[in-house]
Enzyme design. Structure first.
Site, PDB file in Angstrom:
ATOM      1  N   CYS A   7       1.234   5.036  -9.321  1.00 50.70           N
ATOM      2  CA  CYS A   7       2.305   5.008  -8.234  1.00 50.70           C
ATOM      3  C   CYS A   7       2.022   6.044  -7.343  1.00 50.70           C
ATOM      4  O   CYS A   7       0.769   6.085  -7.105  1.00 50.70           O
ATOM      5  CB  CYS A   7       3.765   5.508  -9.014  1.00 50.70           C
ATOM      6  SG  CYS A   7       3.660   7.199  -9.561  1.00 50.70           S
ATOM      7  N   ASN A  10       2.597  10.305  -8.853  1.00 51.57           N
ATOM      8  CA  ASN A  10       2.232  10.278 -10.205  1.00 51.57           C
ATOM      9  C   ASN A  10       2.933  11.439 -11.053  1.00 51.57           C
ATOM     10  O   ASN A  10       2.594  12.023 -11.908  1.00 51.57           O
ATOM     11  CB  ASN A  10       0.731  10.886 -10.481  1.00 51.57           C
ATOM     12  CG  ASN A  10       0.244  10.461 -12.082  1.00 51.57           C
ATOM     13  OD1 ASN A  10      -0.936  11.537 -12.319  1.00 51.57           O
ATOM     14  ND2 ASN A  10       0.542   9.456 -12.614  1.00 51.57           N
ATOM     15  N   CYS A  12       6.562  10.473 -11.399  1.00 48.08           N
ATOM     16  CA  CYS A  12       7.909   9.719 -11.877  1.00 48.08           C
ATOM     17  C   CYS A  12       7.692   8.178 -12.499  1.00 48.08           C
ATOM     18  O   CYS A  12       7.767   8.307 -13.909  1.00 48.08           O
ATOM     19  CB  CYS A  12       8.863   9.445 -10.826  1.00 48.08           C
ATOM     20  SG  CYS A  12       9.675  10.949  -9.874  1.00 48.08           S
ATOM     21  N   ARG A  13       7.260   7.408 -11.824  1.00 49.80           N
ATOM     22  CA  ARG A  13       7.103   6.101 -12.404  1.00 49.80           C
ATOM     23  C   ARG A  13       5.985   5.654 -13.145  1.00 49.80           C
ATOM     24  O   ARG A  13       5.998   5.308 -14.326  1.00 49.80           O
ATOM     25  CB  ARG A  13       7.023   4.839 -11.158  1.00 49.80           C
ATOM     26  CG  ARG A  13       8.390   5.097 -10.162  1.00 49.80           C
ATOM     27  CD  ARG A  13       8.292   4.287  -9.139  1.00 49.80           C
ATOM     28  NE  ARG A  13       7.549   4.930  -8.126  1.00 49.80           N
ATOM     29  CZ  ARG A  13       6.979   4.615  -7.006  1.00 49.80           C
ATOM     30  NH1 ARG A  13       7.459   3.350  -6.584  1.00 49.80           N
ATOM     31  NH2 ARG A  13       6.366   5.109  -6.150  1.00 49.80           N
ATOM     32  N   SER A  14       4.651   6.062 -12.641  1.00 54.03           N
ATOM     33  CA  SER A  14       3.445   5.707 -13.555  1.00 54.03           C
ATOM     34  C   SER A  14       3.410   6.744 -14.630  1.00 54.03           C
ATOM     35  O   SER A  14       3.058   6.062 -15.896  1.00 54.03           O
ATOM     36  CB  SER A  14       2.294   6.164 -12.708  1.00 54.03           C
ATOM     37  OG  SER A  14       1.867   7.122 -12.053  1.00 54.03           O
ATOM     38  N   ASP A 126      10.994   3.568  -6.268  1.00 54.79           N
ATOM     39  CA  ASP A 126      10.837   5.136  -6.504  1.00 54.79           C
ATOM     40  C   ASP A 126      12.321   6.065  -6.831  1.00 54.79           C
ATOM     41  O   ASP A 126      13.155   5.862  -5.712  1.00 54.79           O
ATOM     42  CB  ASP A 126       9.992   5.562  -5.215  1.00 54.79           C
ATOM     43  CG  ASP A 126       9.996   6.908  -5.217  1.00 54.79           C
ATOM     44  OD1 ASP A 126      10.140   7.569  -5.859  1.00 54.79           O
ATOM     45  OD2 ASP A 126       8.885   7.247  -4.184  1.00 54.79           O
TER      46      ASP A 126
HETATM   47  P1  4NP Z   1       6.509   8.458  -8.080  1.00 57.61           P
HETATM   48  O1  4NP Z   1       7.628   9.035  -7.294  1.00 57.61           O
HETATM   49  O2  4NP Z   1       5.662   7.818  -6.966  1.00 57.61           O
HETATM   50  O3  4NP Z   1       7.241   7.504  -8.884  1.00 57.61           O
HETATM   51  O4  4NP Z   1       5.672   9.699  -8.830  1.00 57.61           O
HETATM   52  C1  4NP Z   1       7.308  10.067  -6.150  1.00 57.61           C
HETATM   53  C2  4NP Z   1       7.248  11.533  -6.483  1.00 57.61           C
HETATM   54  C3  4NP Z   1       7.123  12.372  -5.221  1.00 57.61           C
HETATM   55  C4  4NP Z   1       6.875  11.797  -3.980  1.00 57.61           C
HETATM   56  C5  4NP Z   1       6.870  10.352  -3.881  1.00 57.61           C
HETATM   57  C6  4NP Z   1       7.243   9.801  -4.946  1.00 57.61           C
HETATM   58  N1  4NP Z   1       6.711  12.682  -3.148  1.00 57.61           N
HETATM   59  O5  4NP Z   1       6.775  12.327  -1.904  1.00 57.61           O
HETATM   60  O6  4NP Z   1       6.576  14.045  -3.283  1.00 57.61           O
END
Ligand code: 4NP
Length: 160
Positions: A7, A10, A12-14, A126
């Site tokens: 994702c 790294n 939340c989703r992955s 997200d």
């Molecule tokens: P992820 O979510 O891609 O599912 O881990 C996010 C977590 C943090 C951020 C973006 C997406 N960020 O911009 O900090």
């Protein structure tokens, strides 16, 4: 089989996909058939555990998220058999790295939800800037897609 979930951050989703997948293969006694990891296309959260809200939502379903964030590297496209991207942006970024490597990139790259059975949504949204129900929705999508992915990987393994 080596499987990598990707994702953006790294956190939340992955990591959730990794934890759900690990949980399901453990239940099915398939743990020794897979090497599982996750990574982010961005590097802001490197070294961090999964977001507390994601961990809490997963824990309520009995799922542990062991991940520490790391950034996706070119080498991942050579060492993993399957790379599952959470959304189209992630897919685009992984595909650009694959193009950079050319024929040395051997991983099969797909959207995670291409393995979903119960929904025809293509992207795992997200949840980072939203409320708690966003994390539950991510887990619902990932539980379904991870079950489909295991089924599809096992079926492709037996065809070879
Ligand atoms: P992820 O979510 O891609 O599912 O881990 C996010 C977590 C943090 C951020 C973006 C997406 N960020 O911009 O900090």
């Amino acid at each position: 089989m080596k499987v990598l979930f990707v994702c953006l951050g790294n956190i939340c989703r992955s990591p959730a996909a990794e934890g759900v997948f690990l949980h399901l293969i453990e239940q099915r006694q398939l743990t020794d058939q897979f090497l599982v990891d996750s990574a982010g296309t961005g590097g802001w959260h490197v070294g961090n555990p999964a977001d507390r809200r994601m961990q809490a939502a997963a824990r309520r379903r009995g799922i542990h998220l062991p991940s520490r964030a790391r950034q996706l590297e070119l080498g991942d496209l050579k060492s993993f058999d399957h790379i599952l991207a959470m959304d189209q942006d992630n897919l685009h970024n992984v595909s650009s790295m694959a193009n950079e490597l050319g024929p040395r990139s051997t991983a099969k790259i797909r959207l995670m939800l291409s393995h979903a059975r119960r929904s025809d949504t293509l992207e795992v949204p997200d949840p980072y800037y939203g409320g708690d129900q966003g994390f539950e929705h991510v887990l619902d999508l990932l539980e379904d897609a991870c079950e489909g992915l295991i089924e599809d990987l096992l079926a492709s393994g037996t065809k070879r």
